[in-house]
Enzyme design. Structure first.
Site, mmCIF file in Angstrom:
data_model
loop_
_atom_site.group_PDB
_atom_site.id
_atom_site.type_symbol
_atom_site.label_atom_id
_atom_site.label_comp_id
_atom_site.label_asym_id
_atom_site.label_seq_id
_atom_site.Cartn_x
_atom_site.Cartn_y
_atom_site.Cartn_z
ATOM 1 C CG PHE A 1 23.744 -13.942 60.027
ATOM 2 C CD1 PHE A 1 23.457 -14.743 61.126
ATOM 3 C CD2 PHE A 1 23.530 -14.450 58.754
ATOM 4 C CE1 PHE A 1 22.985 -16.038 60.948
ATOM 5 C CE2 PHE A 1 23.063 -15.747 58.580
ATOM 6 C CZ PHE A 1 22.784 -16.549 59.673
ATOM 7 C CB SER B 1 23.328 -14.321 49.362
ATOM 8 O OG SER B 1 23.647 -15.675 49.223
ATOM 9 N NE ARG C 1 17.988 -12.152 47.305
ATOM 10 C CZ ARG C 1 18.462 -13.337 46.920
ATOM 11 N NH1 ARG C 1 19.737 -13.617 47.078
ATOM 12 N NH2 ARG C 1 17.669 -14.229 46.370
ATOM 13 C CG ASP D 1 18.371 -21.208 54.060
ATOM 14 O OD1 ASP D 1 18.571 -22.322 53.542
ATOM 15 O OD2 ASP D 1 18.960 -20.169 53.706
ATOM 16 C CD GLU E 1 28.155 -12.292 60.666
ATOM 17 O OE1 GLU E 1 28.727 -12.630 61.726
ATOM 18 O OE2 GLU E 1 28.012 -13.069 59.714
ATOM 19 C CG HIS F 1 18.434 -13.881 52.560
ATOM 20 N ND1 HIS F 1 19.038 -13.044 51.642
ATOM 21 C CD2 HIS F 1 18.535 -15.130 52.040
ATOM 22 C CE1 HIS F 1 19.490 -13.761 50.634
ATOM 23 N NE2 HIS F 1 19.182 -15.030 50.831
#
Lengths: 320, 600
Positions: free
Chosen positions: A84, A38, A11, A118, A59, A110
């Site tokens: 998402f 993130s 990332r 999560d 989104e 992710h």
């Protein structure tokens, strides 16, 4: 995981690469849906506030907006979590991006099980399947940050089709060195062997390499193929290796339905059927936990690869 | 014997301040003048009737006056009889605090005062007058028990009754509904009717639903005055819409009462309700040209003159500024409608109603407003149109062909295998189509993307996006609406095809929470312009006005008629998604002034 291996964040690399490319290509526009801190697109946002659009938690709007930007000649990167950025706006991706073939670069982070604590609501293990079925869509899943950087560089000036790139949340061991070259239509042969073929995509490559060493010690020599591009799939390398080893294992942090395993099986079934085991999440929802715990429990650790390889070698006669 | 009308209702002192716009909650807005004028529904209606030349008995109650010699001023008219009018100095005359804004409507806060003390006994004393009346008009700004008594008496002698419902919000809804049984005519506005039927009404289609609900309580004709949109009549023949008279509105106060008075006059003369409504609309329009409820009430001669002049003008829709342009629009939009009918006739499927409803908007866009080059459809600096309601494709295709993006012959390939005209717009297939659409709810987001791109590239082209009213039920529209406002996309102009119908029924039946539409967009920080979506001049002006807005996106709420232009298709849900039969094609084309045509 006793080995002290150097790990880096895909990332961070993604964010930094965008910043570097943003200086060169003035038409790069980056969108995020309130996850910029993130996904690390925030780095681009700080460097080029005018060309960074935080779309808020919407989104579907983000994907269609990206379509409008792409239709106007922009080089558009869209980021959010895999969950998402695939399922929720799937129909927008289908109708506003894929059908008109607008070159939107959807770079999600992710992805897969390694999201970890999560839990299942955030563990996207179906995204590759639902993206793969879309005409015009291309899918890339890098294994480490070196590969990530090369892919993002390549995509900055890519305008032929939409692309879905899936990055992991966790820091990942560095597998490739700076000589790595990304080729859209070519998979990468990592190791040569003749007893069995192991094909992986994304971060599972590191577990495959660990398994490779142990298998070698017990006399099983694996042909190891890393497949960053799941679509369009490099059929040639699969068929060639199948002809050599006659046994194939696929591994991915994704459902065994619809992802890399299915894509390889489709190629084999129509060209050169051999014995095959698909490693991945077995059509169930997982749970909260650390990535290595989840990989162990849900069948993605090096131990599972070794077991699968042993079984395949023992129970299948090589088809020549 | 001379026709007599009896009016029983309120009388108030109107205290009026005119401001630029309504203050929001917690906001103070200064007006530049204060007016003390006579008002109250009953008094206004009585004066209206008297000036229109009819004898009128006015029954009401006033008390001490806050300001002397105001409320009775206009009632001192030879046609007004006040024999049964009561003054009770122990009470105070009703007062209406009015904020008026001109054509943006008004808000009224009422102190009922003496009006609330008009008793059943006091109206019973007037039984003889009611008995010999042609029409009895009663309004609800007096006690409902008293209203009930009036209607009882009128019914006893078979007298025609008109109930004007106002201030419904401060009365018991069920009590009002009880007095509706056996009424000839109920007249109310959209806000009051909405309260009575527990709905928000911002469209004729929802108004129709509410009116039908009121009819179930036993009313013969329900009339809803809906401001700019016109007047709605619902009776056993169904729903009919009457267009308003276009005038320069100074103050909307009293428009409804002038309407009621004029309707009562026509009914007393034995006219049909439909004729009475037209007369009422004219009177209502005239009174809004002056400040105050009674000041602009016309005499019979004035009203007749006004109607004759307006009739010549086609209801005030005469085009003053752009004569030649409007002629071109009329010719082009007709051509587009003809093409739509022919295309769907050839294709055997497609969406008729929603294509016909946008024909005028598309016309003004493609033949005047948009910067395009049909020879260079991908010209970078062109204005773009996204037909977010992609099922309106036939209208777009017809315009593109007419503008010269491709030949007319292509139109007959609509929806055919191998053809260039997909069932919904496809930017990769059809020259001039700026975005692929068809799945509802996505076009506004795409338009945002294009508008942002234009700003980034420092280009001055504009983005137009045409939305359907059913379409804005999609959640993504509101995500996008926030984005447009966040990014202050003043280079974007949305147009809402507000035709009130969707596949499963009217918007009120399917998802009435859609209303109020105008307020929703305002709440999303958009610049909102409301127009008649078939009035070319209004469309042109709205699109030009939108260009001048700084820092905000504009949406034009275009009130349209589904199926517009073909009488038997207008306002019919059944024509949403079907192709016309051979016979319907011929009838439709004949109406559009097109010669015999052979479907291929």
């Amino acid at each position: 995981m006793a080995d002290k291996i150097k790990t880096t964040s895909m990332r961070n690399t993604y964010g930094d690469t965008l910043v570097r490319l943003g200086a060169i290509y003035k038409n790069i526009v980056v969108l995020d849906a309130d996850l910029a801190k993130s996904t690390q697109t925030i780095r681009f946002g700080k460097a080029y506030p005018d060309r960074f659009l935080d779309m808020g938690i919407s989104e579907q709007d983000m994907m269609s907006t990206a379509a409008g930007l792409a239709a106007s000649g922009m080089s558009v990167f869209v980021s959010t979590f895999a969950m998402f950025g695939s399922g929720r706006p799937w129909e927008q991706i289908r109708n506003s991006i894929c059908y008109p073939n607008l070159p939107v670069k959807i770079v999600v982070t992710h992805g897969g099980l390694s999201v970890g604590p999560d839990g299942p609501t955030h563990q996207a293990c179906e995204d590759l399947a639902i993206m793969r079925v879309l005409p015009n869509m291309k899918i890339i899943v890098p294994a480490d940050s070196v590969e990530t950087e090369k892919i993002i560089e390549f995509l900055a000036t890519y305008y032929e089709s939409p692309v879905y790139v899936r990055l992991a949340r966790m820091n990942t061991p560095v597998v490739f060195d700076s000589n790595y070259k990304f080729e859209f239509r070519k998979a990468i042969k990592i190791k040569e062997g003749q007893d069995i073929t192991i094909i992986s995509t994304g971060v599972t490559l590191f577990n495959v390499l660990k398994a490779y060493e142990i298998l070698k010690q017990i006399g099983i020599f694996a042909d190891v193929i890393h497949m960053p591009v799941i679509k369009p799939i490099d059929s040639e390398i699969i068929i060639e290796s199948a002809k050599k080893t006659g046994r194939i294992i696929t591994i991915e942090e994704h459902s065994i339905i619809g992802g890399l395993g299915s894509a390889v099986a489709e190629v084999l079934a129509e060209n050169y059927p051999v014995f095959m085991i698909r490693l991945g999440v077995k059509d169930i929802f997982a749970e909260s936990g650390e990535p290595d715990q989840l990989f162990e429990k849900y069948g993605l650790s090096e131990n599972h690869i070794i077991d699968a390889a042993k079984n395949l070698v023992k129970n299948s006669t090589k088809i020549k | 014997m001379e026709d007599i009308i009896t009016v029983i209702g309120s009388i108030n002192l109107d205290i009026i301040v005119k401001t630029e716009r309504m203050p929001e909650r917690g906001e103070t807005i200064a007006g530049d003048n204060i007016y003390y004028l006579p008002g109250g529904k009953g008094a206004n209606q009585a004066v209206a009737i008297a000036r229109l030349g009819k004898k009128v008995f006015f029954i009401g109650k006033k008390g001490r006056d806050l300001i002397p010699d105001v409320v009775m001023k206009n009632l001192k008219h030879p046609n007004v009889n006040l024999d049964y009018f009561i003054t009770d100095e122990s009470l105070q005359t009703g007062v209406a605090l009015i904020n008026t804004t001109g054509n943006r409507g008004n808000k009224v806060t009422l102190y009922t005062g003496a009006n609330d003390a008009l008793t059943e006994n006091e109206v019973e004393r007037a039984e003889e007058v009611i008995k010999k009346s042609k029409v009895v008009v009663v309004s609800t700004e007096i006690p409902i028990k008293t209203v009930k008594k009036v209607l009882e008496i009128a019914r006893k002698y078979n007298i025609k009754t008109i109930l004007n419902i106002g201030a419904a919000g401060t009365k018991n809804r069920e009590e009002i509904k009880e007095v509706l049984q056996g009424l000839d005519i109920v007249i109310t506005n959209e806000r009051e009717c909405g309260y009575l039927t527990n709905r928000v009404i911002s469209h004729m289609e929802t108004g129709t639903l509410s009116a039908m609900e009121l009819r179930k309580s036993g009313v013969n004709h329900v009339i809803i005055t809906m401001g700019k949109e016109g007047t709605l009549l619902v009776n056993n023949h169904g729903a009919t819409v009457f267009h308003r008279y276009g005038v320069e509105v100074v103050d909307t106060i009293g428009g409804g009462d002038a309407f009621v008075g004029a309707v009562a006059v026509k009914i007393a003369e034995g006219n049909f309700v439909v004729d009475a409504i037209d007369y009422g609309n004219a009177a209502g329009a005239l009174v809004t040209m002056k400040i105050g409820a009674q000041e602009g009430l016309p005499t019979k001669e004035e009203l007749d003159k006004f109607i004759n002049e307006k009739k010549k003008d086609n209801h005030g829709k005469v085009y003053k500024k752009y004569d030649d342009t409007i002629k071109l629009f009329e010719q082009k939009s007709n051509k587009i409608r003809v093409s739509i009918i022919k295309m769907l006739g050839c294709a055997g499927s497609g969406h008729l109603g929603g294509s016909l409803s946008i024909a005028d908007i598309i016309t003004v866009l493609y033949f005047k407003v948009m910067r395009i080059d049909p020879k260079n459809p991908n010209w970078e600096d062109r204005d773009r149109l996204i037909l977010s309601k992609g099922h309106g494709a036939p209208a777009l295709y017809a315009a593109l062909a007419e503008a010269g993006f491709f030949s007319e012959e292509k139109l007959w390939e609509l929806r055919k295998l191998g053809g260039d005209l997909s069932g919904h717009p496809d930017m990769r297939k059809t020259p001039g189509v700026d975005m692929t659409t068809g799945s509802l709810g996505q076009g506004l987001s795409v338009a945002n993307g294009m508008a942002i791109a234009a700003k980034l590239a420092k280009k001055d082209y504009r983005i137009y996006v045409l939305l359907g009213d059913g379409e804005i039920q999609e959640g993504q529209i509101w995500e996008a609406a926030m984005t447009s406002a966040t990014r202050r996309l003043n280079n974007l102009c949305a147009i809402l095809d507000y035709n009130g119908l969707q596949i499963d029924g009217s918007i009120g039946e399917v998802k009435s929470g859609l209303e109020p539409v105008v307020e929703k967009w305002k709440a999303f920080n958009w610049n909102v312009i409301e127009i008649d979506g078939h009035n070319h001049e209004a469309i042109l002006e709205a699109l030009e006005d939108a260009k001048k807005v700084k820092d905000a996106p504009t949406i034009i709420i275009a009130r349209t008629i589904k199926g517009k232009g073909v009488s038997f298709m207008e306002r019919k849900v059944e024509y949403h998604g079907v192709a016309p039969t051979e016979d319907e094609c011929q009838r439709a084309l004949k109406e559009l002034g097109c010669a015999e045509w052979q479907t291929k």
